[in-house]
Design a protein around this motif. Structure first.
Motif, PDB file in Angstrom:
ATOM      1  N   TYR A  27      47.329  -0.451  33.684  1.00  0.00           N
ATOM      2  CA  TYR A  27      46.819   0.424  32.631  1.00  0.00           C
ATOM      3  C   TYR A  27      45.372   0.834  32.885  1.00  0.00           C
ATOM      4  CZ  TYR A  27      45.097   2.139  28.214  1.00  0.00           C
ATOM      5  OH  TYR A  27      44.499   2.906  27.259  1.00  0.00           O
ATOM      6  N   LYS A  44      51.736   9.372  36.063  1.00  0.00           N
ATOM      7  CA  LYS A  44      52.850   8.778  35.307  1.00  0.00           C
ATOM      8  C   LYS A  44      53.052   7.332  35.740  1.00  0.00           C
ATOM      9  CE  LYS A  44      54.596  12.656  33.500  1.00  0.00           C
ATOM     10  NZ  LYS A  44      55.322  13.870  33.555  1.00  0.00           N
ATOM     11  N   GLU A  45      53.578   6.547  34.821  1.00  0.00           N
ATOM     12  CA  GLU A  45      53.844   5.122  35.111  1.00  0.00           C
ATOM     13  C   GLU A  45      54.677   4.943  36.384  1.00  0.00           C
ATOM     14  OE1 GLU A  45      53.149   2.122  33.495  1.00  0.00           O
ATOM     15  OE2 GLU A  45      51.675   3.316  32.399  1.00  0.00           O
ATOM     16  N   THR A  46      55.779   5.670  36.449  1.00  0.00           N
ATOM     17  CA  THR A  46      56.686   5.456  37.580  1.00  0.00           C
ATOM     18  C   THR A  46      56.054   5.933  38.886  1.00  0.00           C
ATOM     19  OG1 THR A  46      57.745   7.560  37.121  1.00  0.00           O
ATOM     20  CG2 THR A  46      58.787   5.610  36.196  1.00  0.00           C
ATOM     21  N   SER A  50      55.451   3.527  41.993  1.00  0.00           N
ATOM     22  CA  SER A  50      55.984   3.910  43.310  1.00  0.00           C
ATOM     23  C   SER A  50      54.875   3.750  44.342  1.00  0.00           C
ATOM     24  CB  SER A  50      56.438   5.358  43.323  1.00  0.00           C
ATOM     25  OG  SER A  50      57.446   5.560  42.379  1.00  0.00           O
ATOM     26  N   SER A  53      54.181   0.166  45.111  1.00  0.00           N
ATOM     27  CA  SER A  53      55.240  -0.379  45.952  1.00  0.00           C
ATOM     28  C   SER A  53      55.022   0.017  47.417  1.00  0.00           C
ATOM     29  CB  SER A  53      56.590   0.116  45.439  1.00  0.00           C
ATOM     30  OG  SER A  53      57.584  -0.112  46.374  1.00  0.00           O
TER      31      SER A  53
ATOM     32  N   ASP B  26      55.132  -5.468  33.513  1.00  0.00           N
ATOM     33  CA  ASP B  26      53.875  -4.762  33.773  1.00  0.00           C
ATOM     34  C   ASP B  26      53.879  -3.379  33.131  1.00  0.00           C
ATOM     35  OD1 ASP B  26      52.771  -6.834  35.170  1.00  0.00           O
ATOM     36  OD2 ASP B  26      53.313  -6.068  37.150  1.00  0.00           O
ATOM     37  N   MET B  27      54.974  -2.668  33.324  1.00  0.00           N
ATOM     38  CA  MET B  27      55.029  -1.309  32.787  1.00  0.00           C
ATOM     39  C   MET B  27      54.989  -1.344  31.260  1.00  0.00           C
ATOM     40  SD  MET B  27      57.656   0.589  35.388  1.00  0.00           S
ATOM     41  CE  MET B  27      57.035   2.238  35.341  1.00  0.00           C
ATOM     42  N   ASN B  30      51.462  -1.972  30.158  1.00  0.00           N
ATOM     43  CA  ASN B  30      50.661  -0.749  30.292  1.00  0.00           C
ATOM     44  C   ASN B  30      50.915   0.201  29.135  1.00  0.00           C
ATOM     45  OD1 ASN B  30      49.813  -1.668  32.733  1.00  0.00           O
ATOM     46  ND2 ASN B  30      51.093  -0.297  33.943  1.00  0.00           N
ATOM     47  N   THR B  54      56.250  10.429  27.403  1.00  0.00           N
ATOM     48  CA  THR B  54      56.144  11.503  28.415  1.00  0.00           C
ATOM     49  C   THR B  54      55.469  10.981  29.674  1.00  0.00           C
ATOM     50  OG1 THR B  54      55.021  12.550  26.565  1.00  0.00           O
ATOM     51  CG2 THR B  54      55.787  14.008  28.331  1.00  0.00           C
ATOM     52  N   GLU B  55      54.513  10.109  29.492  1.00  0.00           N
ATOM     53  CA  GLU B  55      53.771   9.655  30.664  1.00  0.00           C
ATOM     54  C   GLU B  55      54.461   8.502  31.386  1.00  0.00           C
ATOM     55  OE1 GLU B  55      49.683   9.010  29.580  1.00  0.00           O
ATOM     56  OE2 GLU B  55      49.376  11.119  29.061  1.00  0.00           O
ATOM     57  N   PHE B  56      55.665   8.170  30.943  1.00  0.00           N
ATOM     58  CA  PHE B  56      56.406   7.117  31.642  1.00  0.00           C
ATOM     59  C   PHE B  56      56.868   7.618  33.014  1.00  0.00           C
ATOM     60  CE2 PHE B  56      60.467   5.135  32.834  1.00  0.00           C
ATOM     61  CZ  PHE B  56      60.081   3.808  32.872  1.00  0.00           C
ATOM     62  N   GLY B  57      57.398   8.830  33.043  1.00  0.00           N
ATOM     63  CA  GLY B  57      57.857   9.393  34.307  1.00  0.00           C
ATOM     64  C   GLY B  57      59.336   9.236  34.512  1.00  0.00           C
ATOM     65  N   ASN B  58      59.738   9.100  35.764  1.00  0.00           N
ATOM     66  CA  ASN B  58      61.153   9.106  36.112  1.00  0.00           C
ATOM     67  C   ASN B  58      61.517   7.820  36.852  1.00  0.00           C
ATOM     68  OD1 ASN B  58      63.627   9.491  37.256  1.00  0.00           O
ATOM     69  ND2 ASN B  58      63.146  11.479  38.172  1.00  0.00           N
ATOM     70  N   ILE B  59      62.371   7.033  36.204  1.00  0.00           N
ATOM     71  CA  ILE B  59      62.685   5.717  36.753  1.00  0.00           C
ATOM     72  C   ILE B  59      63.390   5.811  38.109  1.00  0.00           C
ATOM     73  CG2 ILE B  59      64.913   5.488  35.548  1.00  0.00           C
ATOM     74  CD1 ILE B  59      62.609   2.522  35.798  1.00  0.00           C
ATOM     75  N   GLU B  61      62.870   7.881  40.519  1.00  0.00           N
ATOM     76  CA  GLU B  61      61.859   8.070  41.561  1.00  0.00           C
ATOM     77  C   GLU B  61      61.355   6.705  42.033  1.00  0.00           C
ATOM     78  OE1 GLU B  61      58.233   9.502  39.876  1.00  0.00           O
ATOM     79  OE2 GLU B  61      57.096   9.287  41.722  1.00  0.00           O
ATOM     80  N   LEU B  62      61.070   5.881  41.036  1.00  0.00           N
ATOM     81  CA  LEU B  62      60.514   4.562  41.332  1.00  0.00           C
ATOM     82  C   LEU B  62      61.530   3.673  42.057  1.00  0.00           C
ATOM     83  CD1 LEU B  62      58.332   2.414  40.989  1.00  0.00           C
ATOM     84  CD2 LEU B  62      59.129   2.048  38.671  1.00  0.00           C
ATOM     85  N   GLU B  65      61.969   4.655  45.622  1.00  0.00           N
ATOM     86  CA  GLU B  65      60.816   4.233  46.408  1.00  0.00           C
ATOM     87  C   GLU B  65      60.886   2.743  46.727  1.00  0.00           C
ATOM     88  OE1 GLU B  65      58.238   6.065  47.734  1.00  0.00           O
ATOM     89  OE2 GLU B  65      57.820   4.141  48.707  1.00  0.00           O
ATOM     90  N   MET B  66      61.313   1.960  45.740  1.00  0.00           N
ATOM     91  CA  MET B  66      61.357   0.518  45.934  1.00  0.00           C
ATOM     92  C   MET B  66      62.633   0.067  46.640  1.00  0.00           C
ATOM     93  SD  MET B  66      59.779  -0.747  42.293  1.00  0.00           S
ATOM     94  CE  MET B  66      59.552  -2.464  42.757  1.00  0.00           C
TER      95      MET B  66
END
Lengths: 111, 323
Positions: A27, A44-46, A50, A53, B26-27, B30, B54-59, B61-62, B65-66
């Motif tokens: 944060y 954005k969080e994700t 990313s 990671s 963690d998320m 935050n 809105t600021e969470f984004g797109n799971i 994508e994450l 990546e992981m």
């Protein structure tokens, strides 16, 4: 607010740059990015996780468990030696990129 | 809280590992920080929530990546995570439960002991039988009441009898507390044994001297044994709480396998918990009233054995059930 497509390639560098100042956690980093850009860019969080990671995988940062603050145990990140070298390389690359783009995309006045 | 639900929803199909669990925590932290900050800056709850989401984004994508693949079959989200508050609550409930079951048994033994003592005073009393039974009843009611109440309460603790997520840090803490409790357990067992041995004194006085007749001797013996049982059951239950937590609390890193391993055993412990003590009480009262007479002088041993053998019986049932 800026389009995240344009800036995508630089998220890793933003985070490295902030971590080169001091260790931090999720944060605090996203807040710093929002504040320094006056709200013009919000990560954005994700997108941020990313980047974490990716950076961890490439050993540019390390994660460690921080102390519990406000009842939450946060994961902190610190930049590694490799991370600092990579950041320096990226900073030089950005100076160059900026010059090139300025020359090609700049509007009117200097012509 | 809505943010937590949102994050749970987003992670619903994400396989639970130590890594993804930490990521989720963690998320969530935050997002909660961000929410509180926005509220502090004067945003309304809806505005703040809107921004956070809105600021969470797109799971996806994450996850890409992981390199995490989504689970199609959902098992993970049915299992709760126990955090330190819940764990403390469970340990406290178990202790209370142990104390009350112990007191329940004590109450029954005291009722019976008192009744026998009154029977023994027969020559000096009118209608000793009636008075004895009248004395027995309230203790019996309180005792059985306590046992039933605690039997029902064990249902509230059911969540801990099936696998749940326990983070490694908290697990270590519980293991330490369990170790630290061993001393108290040893003390409880010692007291229990000492009281049981001591309980022979009134019996022997009753048998071999004239200061006390036999029945009051047995009566006092039962009261002392009852106190001993309180120590056994209280100590045993408190200790058992740690065992349950460590057994059912699974490390998120290998949760799936662990769940499969003891899925079948889930119900068993319960059945034992809920019928074990009531059955012992029934057998005890049954033996005493049906056969009567000097059965009372030894049948109390059922409670002592019950306390000592509780874990063994469970282990036995489990191994039978497994095979």
């Amino acid at each position: 607010m800026i389009s995240s497509d344009v800036i995508r390639g630089y998220n890793d560098t933003f985070l490295l740059s902030l971590l080169s100042e001091q260790d931090s956690y999720g944060y605090a980093l996203s807040k710093e990015i929002k504040e320094r850009t006056g709200g013009q860019y919000v990560i954005k969080e994700t997108t941020m996780y990313s980047a974490f990671s990716r950076l961890k995988k490439n050993k540019l940062i390390e994660a460690y468990a921080g102390n519990i603050t406000q009842g939450k145990k946060r994961t902190y990140y610190r930049i590694t030696e490799d991370g600092r070298k990579y950041l320096e390389h990226k900073q030089q690359e950005w100076t160059l990129t900026k010059e090139v783009i300025d020359k090609l995309v700049e509007r009117g006045e200097n012509k | 809280m809505i943010i937590r639900e949102y994050v749970e929803q987003m992670f619903k199909s994400v396989p639970l590992t130590e890594e993804t669990y930490q990521l989720k925590q963690d998320m969530l932290a935050n997002m909660e920080d961000k929410y509180e900050h926005l509220i502090a800056e004067g945003a309304t709850e809806n505005e703040a929530l809107g921004v956070v989401i809105t600021e969470f984004g797109n799971i996806d994508e994450l996850l890409t990546e992981m390199g995490i693949r989504k689970d199609t079959e959902k098992t993970v989200d049915h299992y709760p995570t126990m955090e330190s508050d819940a764990v403390d609550g469970y340990i406290k409930s178990r202790q209370t439960m142990g104390l009350r079951i112990g007191l329940g048994v004590w109450s029954i033994l005291t009722g019976v002991g008192g009744m026998l003592t009154l029977f023994g005073l027969a020559p000096t009393l009118n209608m000793p039988g009636v008075i004895g039974v009248i004395f027995l009843l309230p203790f019996l009611i309180i005792g059985i009441g306590l046992l039933i109440m605690e039997g029902l309460r064990s249902r509230d603790l059911q969540a801990y009898q099936s696998p749940f997520v326990l983070l490694p840090d908290l697990r270590d803490e519980i293991a330490d507390r369990k170790k630290a409790y061993e001393k108290s357990l040893a003390f409880s067992i010692m007291m229990g044994v000492a009281l049981c041995i001591l309980s022979f004194v009134p019996l022997l006085i009753g048998l071999w001297t004239t200061t006390l007749s036999v029945l009051p001797g047995i009566g006092l013996m039962l009261v002392l044994i009852g106190i001993g049982v309180v120590f056994f059951v209280y100590g045993g239950n408190s200790y058992y709480a740690f065992t349950v937590l460590l057994e059912n609390g699974k490390d998120p890193a290998c949760f799936e396998e662990a769940v499969k391993a003891d899925k079948r055993m889930k119900k068993l412990n319960y059945i034992i918990d809920e019928i074990y003590w009531p059955v012992i009480v029934l057998v005890y009262l049954g033996l005493g009233f049906i056969i009567g007479g000097n059965v009372w002088s030894w049948s109390w041993i059922l409670f002592v054995l019950g306390g000592i053998l509780e874990d063994t019986v469970k282990a036995l049932f489990e191994s039978i059930y497994k095979s």
